[in-house]
Motif scaffolding. Structure first.
Motif, PDB file in Angstrom:
ATOM      1  N   ARG A   1      -0.999   1.568  -0.850  1.00 27.44           N
ATOM      2  CA  ARG A   1       0.238   1.767  -1.601  1.00 27.44           C
ATOM      3  C   ARG A   1       0.917   0.432  -1.949  1.00 27.44           C
ATOM      4  N   ARG A   2       0.538  -0.628  -1.242  1.00 28.46           N
ATOM      5  CA  ARG A   2       1.174  -1.919  -1.458  1.00 28.46           C
ATOM      6  C   ARG A   2       0.190  -3.025  -1.119  1.00 28.46           C
ATOM      7  N   VAL A   3       0.264  -4.130  -1.847  1.00 28.22           N
ATOM      8  CA  VAL A   3      -0.486  -5.331  -1.500  1.00 28.22           C
ATOM      9  C   VAL A   3       0.484  -6.512  -1.503  1.00 28.22           C
TER      10      VAL A   3
ATOM     11  N   PHE B   1       3.889  -8.868  -9.221  1.00 28.40           N
ATOM     12  CA  PHE B   1       4.269  -9.240  -7.863  1.00 28.40           C
ATOM     13  C   PHE B   1       5.664  -9.848  -7.860  1.00 28.40           C
ATOM     14  N   LEU B   2       6.464  -9.481  -6.866  1.00 34.97           N
ATOM     15  CA  LEU B   2       7.815  -9.998  -6.733  1.00 34.97           C
ATOM     16  C   LEU B   2       7.940 -10.800  -5.442  1.00 34.97           C
ATOM     17  N   PRO B   3       8.723 -11.878  -5.464  1.00 41.06           N
ATOM     18  CA  PRO B   3       8.881 -12.687  -4.251  1.00 41.06           C
ATOM     19  C   PRO B   3       9.652 -11.945  -3.180  1.00 41.06           C
TER      20      PRO B   3
ATOM     21  N   GLN C   1       4.949  -9.470  -3.109  1.00 40.01           N
ATOM     22  CA  GLN C   1       4.483  -8.118  -2.840  1.00 40.01           C
ATOM     23  C   GLN C   1       4.502  -7.298  -4.118  1.00 40.01           C
ATOM     24  N   ARG C   2       3.623  -6.289  -4.145  1.00 43.19           N
ATOM     25  CA  ARG C   2       3.605  -5.357  -5.269  1.00 43.19           C
ATOM     26  C   ARG C   2       3.307  -3.952  -4.759  1.00 43.19           C
ATOM     27  N   GLN C   3       4.192  -3.026  -5.092  1.00 44.45           N
ATOM     28  CA  GLN C   3       3.933  -1.614  -4.841  1.00 44.45           C
ATOM     29  C   GLN C   3       2.931  -1.122  -5.883  1.00 44.45           C
ATOM     30  N   LEU C   4       1.927  -0.390  -5.445  1.00 39.29           N
ATOM     31  CA  LEU C   4       0.881   0.059  -6.372  1.00 39.29           C
ATOM     32  C   LEU C   4       1.121   1.455  -6.919  1.00 39.29           C
ATOM     33  N   ASP C   5       2.001   2.214  -6.276  1.00 37.95           N
ATOM     34  CA  ASP C   5       2.219   3.588  -6.728  1.00 37.95           C
ATOM     35  C   ASP C   5       3.694   3.928  -6.870  1.00 37.95           C
TER      36      ASP C   5
END
Length: 301
Positions: free
Chosen positions: A104-106, A123-125, A141-145
């Motif tokens: 869900r997140r990377v 991606f956000l800091p 980080q980036r939420q994928l869903d």
């Protein structure tokens, strides 16, 4: 794949190790002076999922990996191949693999000169910058869903860069007074300049056009140099002037929404099609009701 290279997933880590090492040692150890014992990661590397970029002769030119901690790392491209889409292809392959795994997140640790590159990919800091192997890094980080939370000015800048980079031809900006502290940042201006010079256009709605004109906002100067890439309109309808929020939305699936237009906190996503369609539908009637910013004509806009 394209441009004379392809990206493959590593199926046999032991067999691929010489190719992985060839790229990573050239970039991290020789170029960036990272100690070899830190770069090799003998314990963690075999547990990761790796991708390789190969040239037309199957020589390794780029690498990247996913760690068990759901982190992207060791993204590296040989110097002669930089600026040719290899890094983007590696990153997209890793994100696709993370989605296929149901993550869900990377997250990742970006060297500070590459923060903009990762922002363009959603991606956000997160948190303060730090030193790793003697090099300044930023956790991203980036939420994928789901939408990504934006908490501060640096997150707002990254969200804007992501929306601008994802635009095909058009970016729509609903702003109070041209967002000082955001739209006057050099990185934001560079993102809008890239869109304009690529033939795209930014449509900008302002509740208060006088304030940026009085302050000689840098975006007005940029628009003067690239007039075909920018169009400004001033909001006059009372119901529109009462709107408390602000947002940026592109003509694909990217957006950044702030519930309160004088604050940075909100949500952003580069692949949120339904919400992007809602924001475009919200923007258009206000744009049609607004007047052209005739006060900017003296500036050549």
């Amino acid at each position: 794949m394209n441009a004379g290279f392809r990206v493959v997933e590593v199926q046999d880590y032991a067999a691929a190790l010489p190719a992985l090492r060839a790229v990573r040692e050239a970039v991290f150890v020789q170029e960036q002076q990272v100690p070899a014992e830190l770069e090799h990661d003998l314990a963690g590397d075999p547990l990761c999922r790796h991708v390789l970029a190969l040239d037309a002769d199957d020589r390794p030119i780029g690498t990247g990996r996913l760690t068990p901690e759901r982190r992207i790392g060791r993204l590296a491209v040989l110097a002669p191949w930089r600026g040719r889409g290899v890094g983007e292809a590696l990153l997209e392959a890793l994100i696709a693999r993370a989605k296929a795994l149901g993550w869900r997140r990377v997250s990742l640790h970006a060297q500070t000169p590459t923060v903009g590159f990762y922002a363009r990919h959603g991606f956000l800091p997160h948190g303060p910058r730090f030193l790793e192997a003697g090099i300044e890094h930023q956790d991203m980080q980036r939420q994928l869903d789901a939408p990504n939370p934006v908490e501060d000015a640096e997150g707002a800048l990254a969200a804007l860069i992501g929306a601008a980079a994802g635009a095909r031809r058009e970016l729509s900006i609903y702003s109070r007074e041209l967002d000082p502290g955001l739209l006057d940042r050099p990185e934001a201006l560079a993102a809008l300049r890239r869109l304009a010079t690529a033939g795209g256009r930014s449509r900008i709605l302002l509740q208060d056009p006088q304030t940026p004109q009085r302050s000689l906002a840098p975006l007005l100067s940029l628009a003067q140099r690239l007039p075909s890439g920018f169009e400004f309109r001033a909001i006059e309808e009372p119901v529109d002037l009462d709107y408390p929020s602000a947002f940026v939305v592109n003509d694909r699936d990217g957006w950044y929404f702030r519930p309160l237009g004088h604050r940075y906190d909100g949500e952003a996503r580069i692949d949120g099609g339904a919400r992007a369609r809602q924001l475009r539908a919200q923007f258009l009637p206000v744009w049609e009701r607004a007047r052209p910013c005739s006060e900017f004509r003296a500036l050549g806009i």
